[in-house]
Motif scaffolding. Structure first.
Motif, PDB file in Angstrom:
ATOM      1  N   VAL A  53      -3.822   5.952   1.983  1.00 41.66           N
ATOM      2  CA  VAL A  53      -3.568   4.507   2.047  1.00 41.66           C
ATOM      3  C   VAL A  53      -2.077   4.240   2.231  1.00 41.66           C
ATOM      4  CG1 VAL A  53      -3.719   2.336   0.768  1.00 41.66           C
ATOM      5  CG2 VAL A  53      -5.607   3.979   0.660  1.00 41.66           C
ATOM      6  N   GLY A  54      -1.240   4.995   1.512  1.00 42.56           N
ATOM      7  CA  GLY A  54       0.199   4.850   1.656  1.00 42.56           C
ATOM      8  C   GLY A  54       0.676   5.196   3.060  1.00 42.56           C
ATOM      9  N   ALA A  55       0.042   6.204   3.675  1.00 44.21           N
ATOM     10  CA  ALA A  55       0.420   6.570   5.046  1.00 44.21           C
ATOM     11  C   ALA A  55       0.137   5.440   6.025  1.00 44.21           C
ATOM     12  CB  ALA A  55      -0.319   7.835   5.461  1.00 44.21           C
ATOM     13  N   VAL A  56      -0.989   4.728   5.812  1.00 46.32           N
ATOM     14  CA  VAL A  56      -1.297   3.580   6.667  1.00 46.32           C
ATOM     15  C   VAL A  56      -0.223   2.506   6.503  1.00 46.32           C
ATOM     16  CG1 VAL A  56      -2.951   1.723   7.106  1.00 46.32           C
ATOM     17  CG2 VAL A  56      -3.762   4.044   6.657  1.00 46.32           C
ATOM     18  N   LEU A  66      -5.249  11.252  -5.759  1.00 45.78           N
ATOM     19  CA  LEU A  66      -3.911  11.222  -5.178  1.00 45.78           C
ATOM     20  C   LEU A  66      -3.956  11.358  -3.664  1.00 45.78           C
ATOM     21  CD1 LEU A  66      -1.753  13.397  -7.633  1.00 45.78           C
ATOM     22  CD2 LEU A  66      -1.627  10.943  -7.246  1.00 45.78           C
ATOM     23  N   VAL A  67      -4.911  12.157  -3.175  1.00 39.15           N
ATOM     24  CA  VAL A  67      -5.043  12.309  -1.723  1.00 39.15           C
ATOM     25  C   VAL A  67      -5.452  10.991  -1.096  1.00 39.15           C
ATOM     26  CG1 VAL A  67      -6.252  13.537   0.110  1.00 39.15           C
ATOM     27  CG2 VAL A  67      -5.634  14.745  -1.996  1.00 39.15           C
ATOM     28  N   VAL A  68      -6.360  10.277  -1.763  1.00 36.55           N
ATOM     29  CA  VAL A  68      -6.851   9.006  -1.221  1.00 36.55           C
ATOM     30  C   VAL A  68      -5.719   7.973  -1.157  1.00 36.55           C
ATOM     31  CG1 VAL A  68      -8.462   7.097  -1.574  1.00 36.55           C
ATOM     32  CG2 VAL A  68      -9.191   9.450  -2.018  1.00 36.55           C
ATOM     33  N   VAL A  69      -4.993   7.832  -2.270  1.00 33.56           N
ATOM     34  CA  VAL A  69      -3.924   6.829  -2.266  1.00 33.56           C
ATOM     35  C   VAL A  69      -2.795   7.236  -1.325  1.00 33.56           C
ATOM     36  CG1 VAL A  69      -4.463   5.995  -4.593  1.00 33.56           C
ATOM     37  CG2 VAL A  69      -2.803   7.848  -4.303  1.00 33.56           C
ATOM     38  N   PRO A  85       0.817  -1.224   0.000  1.00 37.85           N
ATOM     39  CA  PRO A  85       0.000   0.000   0.000  1.00 37.85           C
ATOM     40  C   PRO A  85       0.845   1.266   0.000  1.00 37.85           C
ATOM     41  CG  PRO A  85      -0.127  -1.120   2.131  1.00 37.85           C
ATOM     42  CD  PRO A  85       0.524  -2.065   1.172  1.00 37.85           C
ATOM     43  N   GLU A  86       2.064   1.206   0.586  1.00 37.31           N
ATOM     44  CA  GLU A  86       2.925   2.388   0.576  1.00 37.31           C
ATOM     45  C   GLU A  86       3.399   2.707  -0.839  1.00 37.31           C
ATOM     46  OE1 GLU A  86       6.854   4.099   2.983  1.00 37.31           O
ATOM     47  OE2 GLU A  86       6.469   1.951   2.862  1.00 37.31           O
ATOM     48  N   ALA A  87       3.407   1.704  -1.720  1.00 36.06           N
ATOM     49  CA  ALA A  87       3.860   1.925  -3.092  1.00 36.06           C
ATOM     50  C   ALA A  87       2.806   2.579  -3.968  1.00 36.06           C
ATOM     51  CB  ALA A  87       4.290   0.594  -3.714  1.00 36.06           C
ATOM     52  N   LEU A  88       1.549   2.609  -3.514  1.00 34.15           N
ATOM     53  CA  LEU A  88       0.472   3.144  -4.352  1.00 34.15           C
ATOM     54  C   LEU A  88       0.695   4.595  -4.777  1.00 34.15           C
ATOM     55  CD1 LEU A  88      -2.713   1.540  -2.724  1.00 34.15           C
ATOM     56  CD2 LEU A  88      -1.634   0.987  -4.920  1.00 34.15           C
ATOM     57  N   PRO A  89       1.086   5.520  -3.861  1.00 30.87           N
ATOM     58  CA  PRO A  89       1.295   6.904  -4.327  1.00 30.87           C
ATOM     59  C   PRO A  89       2.359   7.002  -5.412  1.00 30.87           C
ATOM     60  CG  PRO A  89       1.146   6.844  -1.935  1.00 30.87           C
ATOM     61  CD  PRO A  89       1.224   5.422  -2.389  1.00 30.87           C
TER      62      PRO A  89
END
Length: 561
Positions: free
Chosen positions: A67-70, A61-64, A26-30
């Motif tokens: 998710v990346g922050a989580v 981009l804000v949403v992903v 999930p951190e790779a999504l952004p």
């Protein structure tokens, strides 16, 4: 450096590593979706006259990012599952090595410092490296996937220069590690020289020997300055590597812009590619260069020190060697400068047979000069005994007939050259002087010349002292860095002459001296190991490190050896 990296990789536990990589997805999504979102926002939104659609793509981009922050949060929570077992393994190694060496009669007084400081440095830098390397890989994979999804040609344009900069940095890394180690050793030598000068400030002022004192620290200062300049050059190379890998991809993409548009690529796709470079590859490479080039080198050097110091010594003790009539023997010798000071030498057993050539090596300030003072009877051990031919070194009836010591600063008095050369052997003839000078390789000139010591170079004074020692009747000669002002070829000739003459003990400042010796005594501050060159290469990490440093720092010194 390879040994430390292999040790770190073997310490990666499979399950914690798998969990860490899983939360990296999930951190790779952004990183993966940033360029795609920008490309669609431009092409399908703003350029198509639909600003609402463009804003929705940017909002994604804000949403992903959330998710990346989580994912990032969970990565840091899992980091301890890797770092703490690694620390525990190092602690067990340090404690186990100290216990085994202590049980074998070699107490490890540095173990506490390694437990309380060095192990913590290694653990912290290890965790930082895991984060930096993992973040770099995640970002690069995301950029590759994202750029391919926009247009494969973008990936083909931006990835080669990025990889070029990355490979250049990795190539520089080995040089940086070697120069960092040279800088550490140069700093140790400078500290040792400065301490010796500062401790004699009153005497220096009273005797007016400021120039001599300055000369004592001039070489260590120059070496330290050269080491720092070498490190600065490596830092400049790292900056150049980042410029190639971080900015060249963007320039390539911009210069190829008209060609890309002519081949049907949209403005949004080009902007998406630029987004991947500016917000993906550049920050990832910058963090990687800073983290690996800074904390990474600190990790490698500190871990190397821990591994070397905690290794268990298995070399047989030299006290088992049979002595003879002129043997030098240290039996269970312990010495400290004061009742509350840490021992400089502890429980040392050593026998140097008559005619043997022994070299003593170790880092600056480790106790080599103390060893010389004990051997020559200038210091009395707190425990144990030092004997020459069975007689205590401090109780020799005529010590000048038993051993001769030449220190680093050779003493020459005002008088004729003949008087300087023969005062340990007044019966020496001119033929004896000629033979001694030829053996040492010294061209001293007319023996009746009046000497003015203040006009002589340090090398000239050392040659006079060497010929004087060669003429003496003493069967033992101790050279305490007595050839440091000679070139390697002259040093070799002098040492070979003394080795053929009788017993020779050399406090080595060039590792070529160790290569010429029959045996080498390695002092590391917590014990001593003795053996020949081949054996020590196999059993002594410190000896390998000293030899490797010498080969890197002064490659020309090895040529005459």
């Amino acid at each position: 450096m390879k040994r430390e990296l292999r040790y770190a990789l073997r310490s990666l536990s499979p399950r914690p590593t798998a969990a860490l990589m899983a939360w990296s997805l999930p951190e790779a999504l952004p990183a993966a979706l940033s360029g795609v979102a920008v490309a669609n926002a431009v092409d399908r939104g703003f350029l198509a006259g639909r600003p609402g659609v463009g804003l929705l793509w940017l909002a994604s981009l804000v949403v992903v990012s959330l998710v990346g922050a989580v994912g990032t949060r969970m990565v840091f929570r899992r980091l301890g599952d890797l770092a703490e077992p690694f620390r525990d393994h190092l602690v067990r190694r340090v404690v186990g090595g100290a216990l085994r060496n202590g049980a074998d009669g070699r107490p490890d007084h540095g173990a506490l410092a390694r437990l309380t400081r060095q192990v913590e440095i290694v653990r912290d830098t290890y965790a930082g490296l895991v984060i930096v390397v993992r973040g770099f890989l995640v970002t690069v994979v995301g950029v590759v996937v994202g750029s391919l999804s926009i247009a494969p040609v973008i990936a083909l344009l931006i990835l080669p220069p990025f990889l070029l900069g990355l490979l250049a940095f990795l190539a520089v890394l080995g040089v940086a590690a070697a120069r960092q180690r040279v800088s550490v050793l140069a700093d140790e030598r400078l500290s040792d020289a400065a301490d010796r000068v500062f401790s004699g400030v009153r005497d220096i002022s009273a005797c007016g020997t400021q120039d001599t004192a300055a000369a004592l620290v001039a070489t260590p200062v120059a070496e330290q300055a050269a080491a720092e300049r070498a490190l600065a050059r490596v830092a400049a190379l790292r900056t150049a590597c980042f410029a190639v890998g971080g900015w060249l991809p963007l320039l390539v993409l911009l210069f190829a812009g008209s060609w890309l548009v002519g081949n049907g690529l949209t403005a949004g796709a080009i902007m998406g590619g630029a987004t991947y470079v500016l917000f993906g590859l550049q920050p990832a490479l910058q963090n990687f260069v800073a983290g690996v080039g800074g904390s990474g080198l600190r990790f490698v050097i500190t871990l190397g020190r821990v591994l070397d110091a905690s290794a268990v010594t298995t070399e047989p003790r030299s006290g088992d060697l049979p002595p003879d009539g002129h043997a030098v023997r240290l039996a269970d010798v312990t010495f400290a400068y004061g009742p509350h000071a840490e021992p400089v030498v502890e429980h040392l057993d050593l026998t140097v047979a008559h005619g043997e050539h022994l070299a003593v090596v170790g880092p600056s300030g480790i106790g080599k000069s103390t060893m010389v003072s004990l051997l020559c009877g200038l210091l009395r051990p707190d425990r144990g005994s030092v004997t020459l031919g069975g007689v205590p070194a401090t109780d020799l009836p005529r010590p000048e007939l038993a051993r001769v010591l030449i220190p680093q600063e050779a003493y020459v008095f005002t008088g004729t050259l003949r008087e300087n050369l023969t005062y340990l052997n007044p019966e020496a003839t001119t033929a004896d002087l000629d033979a001694a000078a030829a053996a040492i390789g010294a061209d001293l000139g007319d023996y009746d010349t009046e000497l003015a010591p203040e006009t002589m170079s340090a090398g000239q004074r050392q040659l006079v002292a060497l010929v004087r020692a060669y003429l003496s009747p003493a069967p033992l000669v101790v050279l305490d860095e007595a050839t440091c002002h000679l070139d390697p070829a002259a040093e070799r000739r002098a040492e070979d002459a003394f080795a053929a003459r009788g017993t020779l003990i050399v406090i080595a400042h060039r590792m070529s001296s160790a290569l010429r010796a029959d045996r080498v005594l390695v002092l590391d501050g917590v014990g001593a190991v003795v053996g020949d060159h081949t054996t020590l290469l196999r059993t002594s990490p410190l000896y390998r490190d000293l030899l490797g440093h010498w080969e890197v720092a002064a490659p020309t010194a090895s040529q005459p050896a």
